[in-house]
Design a protein around this motif. Structure first.
Motif, PDB file in Angstrom:
ATOM      1  N   ILE A   1      11.867  35.210  12.299  1.00 10.94           N
ATOM      2  CA  ILE A   1      11.647  36.282  13.273  1.00 10.94           C
ATOM      3  C   ILE A   1      12.646  36.165  14.419  1.00 10.94           C
ATOM      4  N   GLY A   2      12.846  34.930  14.899  1.00  9.86           N
ATOM      5  CA  GLY A   2      13.813  34.726  15.968  1.00  9.86           C
ATOM      6  C   GLY A   2      15.219  35.127  15.556  1.00  9.86           C
ATOM      7  N   LEU A   3      15.591  34.805  14.312  1.00  5.05           N
ATOM      8  CA  LEU A   3      16.911  35.186  13.797  1.00  5.05           C
ATOM      9  C   LEU A   3      17.060  36.704  13.770  1.00  5.05           C
ATOM     10  N   ALA A   4      16.000  37.402  13.324  1.00  5.12           N
ATOM     11  CA  ALA A   4      16.045  38.863  13.264  1.00  5.12           C
ATOM     12  C   ALA A   4      16.232  39.465  14.657  1.00  5.12           C
ATOM     13  N   LEU A   5      15.534  38.910  15.646  1.00  2.00           N
ATOM     14  CA  LEU A   5      15.656  39.414  17.016  1.00  2.00           C
ATOM     15  C   LEU A   5      17.041  39.138  17.593  1.00  2.00           C
ATOM     16  N   ILE A   6      17.582  37.966  17.295  1.00  3.43           N
ATOM     17  CA  ILE A   6      18.923  37.624  17.786  1.00  3.43           C
ATOM     18  C   ILE A   6      19.968  38.536  17.159  1.00  3.43           C
TER      19      ILE A   6
ATOM     20  N   ARG B   1      23.077  45.162  18.925  1.00  2.00           N
ATOM     21  CA  ARG B   1      22.814  46.184  19.950  1.00  2.00           C
ATOM     22  C   ARG B   1      23.868  46.154  21.040  1.00  2.00           C
ATOM     23  N   PHE B   2      24.222  44.977  21.539  1.00  4.64           N
ATOM     24  CA  PHE B   2      25.144  44.879  22.665  1.00  4.64           C
ATOM     25  C   PHE B   2      26.600  44.688  22.226  1.00  4.64           C
ATOM     26  N   GLY B   3      26.828  44.620  20.919  1.00  5.73           N
ATOM     27  CA  GLY B   3      28.195  44.492  20.428  1.00  5.73           C
ATOM     28  C   GLY B   3      28.872  43.196  20.832  1.00  5.73           C
ATOM     29  N   ILE B   4      28.076  42.149  21.024  1.00  7.85           N
ATOM     30  CA  ILE B   4      28.637  40.873  21.465  1.00  7.85           C
ATOM     31  C   ILE B   4      29.437  40.214  20.367  1.00  7.85           C
ATOM     32  N   PHE B   5      28.962  40.379  19.135  1.00  8.30           N
ATOM     33  CA  PHE B   5      29.576  39.680  18.014  1.00  8.30           C
ATOM     34  C   PHE B   5      29.302  40.468  16.745  1.00  8.30           C
ATOM     35  N   ASN B   6      30.239  40.447  15.812  1.00 10.62           N
ATOM     36  CA  ASN B   6      30.037  41.116  14.531  1.00 10.62           C
ATOM     37  C   ASN B   6      29.093  40.267  13.688  1.00 10.62           C
ATOM     38  N   VAL B   7      27.787  40.600  13.777  1.00  8.86           N
ATOM     39  CA  VAL B   7      26.764  39.750  13.146  1.00  8.86           C
ATOM     40  C   VAL B   7      26.880  39.735  11.632  1.00  8.86           C
ATOM     41  N   TRP B   8      27.516  40.760  11.059  1.00 12.88           N
ATOM     42  CA  TRP B   8      27.588  40.817   9.591  1.00 12.88           C
ATOM     43  C   TRP B   8      28.556  39.783   9.033  1.00 12.88           C
TER      44      TRP B   8
ATOM     45  N   ILE C   1       3.138  40.295   8.567  1.00 18.42           N
ATOM     46  CA  ILE C   1       3.736  40.461   9.891  1.00 18.42           C
ATOM     47  C   ILE C   1       5.209  40.080   9.866  1.00 18.42           C
ATOM     48  N   VAL C   2       5.505  38.948   9.248  1.00 16.75           N
ATOM     49  CA  VAL C   2       6.880  38.457   9.198  1.00 16.75           C
ATOM     50  C   VAL C   2       7.786  39.430   8.448  1.00 16.75           C
ATOM     51  N   MET C   3       7.279  40.051   7.390  1.00 21.53           N
ATOM     52  CA  MET C   3       8.096  40.961   6.596  1.00 21.53           C
ATOM     53  C   MET C   3       8.237  42.334   7.237  1.00 21.53           C
ATOM     54  N   ASN C   4       7.210  42.780   7.956  1.00 21.97           N
ATOM     55  CA  ASN C   4       7.199  44.165   8.427  1.00 21.97           C
ATOM     56  C   ASN C   4       7.703  44.358   9.848  1.00 21.97           C
TER      57      ASN C   4
ATOM     58  N   TYR D   1      10.459  47.122  10.664  1.00 21.74           N
ATOM     59  CA  TYR D   1      10.043  48.239  11.518  1.00 21.74           C
ATOM     60  C   TYR D   1      11.040  48.418  12.664  1.00 21.74           C
ATOM     61  N   LEU D   2      11.402  47.311  13.305  1.00 18.10           N
ATOM     62  CA  LEU D   2      12.345  47.384  14.420  1.00 18.10           C
ATOM     63  C   LEU D   2      13.733  47.809  13.943  1.00 18.10           C
ATOM     64  N   MET D   3      14.138  47.310  12.782  1.00 17.91           N
ATOM     65  CA  MET D   3      15.442  47.679  12.243  1.00 17.91           C
ATOM     66  C   MET D   3      15.488  49.173  11.931  1.00 17.91           C
ATOM     67  N   THR D   4      14.402  49.682  11.344  1.00 16.40           N
ATOM     68  CA  THR D   4      14.335  51.109  11.035  1.00 16.40           C
ATOM     69  C   THR D   4      14.413  51.946  12.304  1.00 16.40           C
ATOM     70  N   TYR D   5      13.668  51.545  13.311  1.00 18.27           N
ATOM     71  CA  TYR D   5      13.694  52.282  14.579  1.00 18.27           C
ATOM     72  C   TYR D   5      15.101  52.288  15.156  1.00 18.27           C
TER      73      TYR D   5
END
Length: 381
Positions: A20-25, A31-38, A96-99, A103-107
């Motif tokens: 979950i922490g990784l997903a938020l990071i 979001r802020f374009g700090i680093f190319n996460v891909w 919870i961990v999967m959704n 959900y946030l990514m979709t939004y």
């Protein structure tokens, strides 16, 4: 045994919390374009945390069930009850961990932010190029919607004294009339057609803050066609769409019953779920069940059914001359899918597949070929 079980539960919980922490990071960095996460090894790390955490929970469950194997049924009952309670708690934690991340990514992917606005969503695309930059006269129009919103459009007249008709143009996902529609309008006006370049809601100069990959954009297509008629623009009326724009046109024909005189469909996808899967694979993310969860939550958030958003099923409703354009190097939609979609079109049709093009407008790869195919279609109308 109790110590082993507790260790497995703690390890599993830690792994899922790290996920979950990784997903938020990742969301914050993107979001802020700090680093190319891909560029990060997201797939192996995410898979390790997810499946590692699940294996730890399953191991703990196995230990608990083994402990429940006692001779006395009276003694076993409380243990089995606790085992069942623990199992349900684990399943809830897994859901919870999967959704939550999906959900946030979709939004984030289906909402846009105005300049300076903080929160989830991509920055609202704006047009940085004007028709006048390419030598075209134009006038900005606002197409009123039933709500308080509006679509911004550019009317670009042909220099020809007697216009041959009108082309209404629509961009792709997160594209604007300035970024994707000016070059095609140059050709259309040279061929004698007036043009109406339209921004979907949520992009460019239009109101709104959501994107539904061609589902609710269908109503923007319908309204734009009505507006062209209200302006008494010359007929025949041709619709041109790029990627999501072409999908919205097909859906409007199939579900809203619009009747254009011809359509030019460039870079559509055939199945929405497959299109989402291909993008996840490209970014190194697991396609299953992520794609299904993204489509599900997108459907919930926007009140649509993404699982039935399949242009291959809209194709039979097209009853006007059709030009379908695709790039053989397209990473999102295969040539086989396009061939299947093309086969479902029963109206007079032409398919152009460029060996060099990917998911890019053919006009920017081989303009001579694009111009020739478009002129051939328009001459048949």
């Amino acid at each position: 045994m109790n110590t082993l079980r507790r260790s497995l539960v703690r390890t599993g919980t830690l792994a899922l919390l790290l996920l979950i922490g990784l997903a938020l990071i990742v969301a914050a960095l993107h979001r802020f374009g700090i680093f190319n996460v891909w560029r990060l090894p997201l797939q192996p790390v995410g898979a390790f945390l997810l499946f590692g955490g699940l294996l730890c929970y399953l191991g703990a469950l196995g230990v608990r069930l083994w402990q429940g194997r006692v001779p006395s049924s009276d003694a076993a009952a409380p243990i089995q009850k606790r085992s069942h309670r623990w199992l349900w708690s684990s399943l809830v934690a897994l859901l919870i961990v999967m959704n939550v991340p999906t959900y946030l990514m979709t939004y984030h992917m289906t909402h846009v932010r105005s300049p300076g606005q903080v929160g989830l969503g991509v920055a609202k695309p704006v047009s940085t190029t004007l028709p006048s930059d390419r030598g075209l006269d134009y006038a900005t129009r606002q197409i009123p919607l039933r709500s308080d919103g509006f679509l911004e459009a550019w009317f670009v007249p042909t220099p020809t004294a007697a216009p041959r008709g009108t082309v209404v143009l629509f961009p792709g996902n997160l594209g604007t009339k300035g970024s994707q529609l000016i070059s095609p309008a140059q050709t259309f006006t040279q061929l004698g057609y007036d043009c109406l370049l339209v921004d979907f809601q949520g992009v460019g100069g239009s109101s709104g803050n959501t994107i539904t990959i061609g589902m609710k954009e269908t109503q923007d297509v319908v309204r734009s066609l009505q507006y062209a008629a209200e302006l008494d623009l010359p007929t025949p009326t041709i619709l041109y769409g790029v990627s999501m724009g072409s999908v919205a046109i097909m859906r409007a024909i199939a579900q809203a019953g619009i009747t254009p005189d011809a359509v030019i469909l460039e870079l559509p996808f055939a199945h929405f779920l497959n299109a989402v899967r291909s993008r996840l694979r490209y970014h190194g993310l697991p396609a299953f069940p992520t794609a299904e969860l993204l489509v599900f939550w997108g459907s919930v958030q926007h009140g649509v059914n993404g699982f039935r958003h399949n242009p291959i099923h809209f194709a039979p409703a097209i009853n006007c001359p059709t030009l379908l354009i695709h790039g053989e190097q397209d990473k999102w939609t295969t040539v086989a899918e396009i061939n299947a979609l093309f086969a479902n079109i029963t109206a007079p049709k032409q398919l152009v597949v460029s060996p060099e093009a990917g998911h890019h407008q053919l006009i920017g790869v081989d303009r001579a070929l694009w111009d020739a195919q478009v002129a051939e279609l328009l001459n048949s109308v």
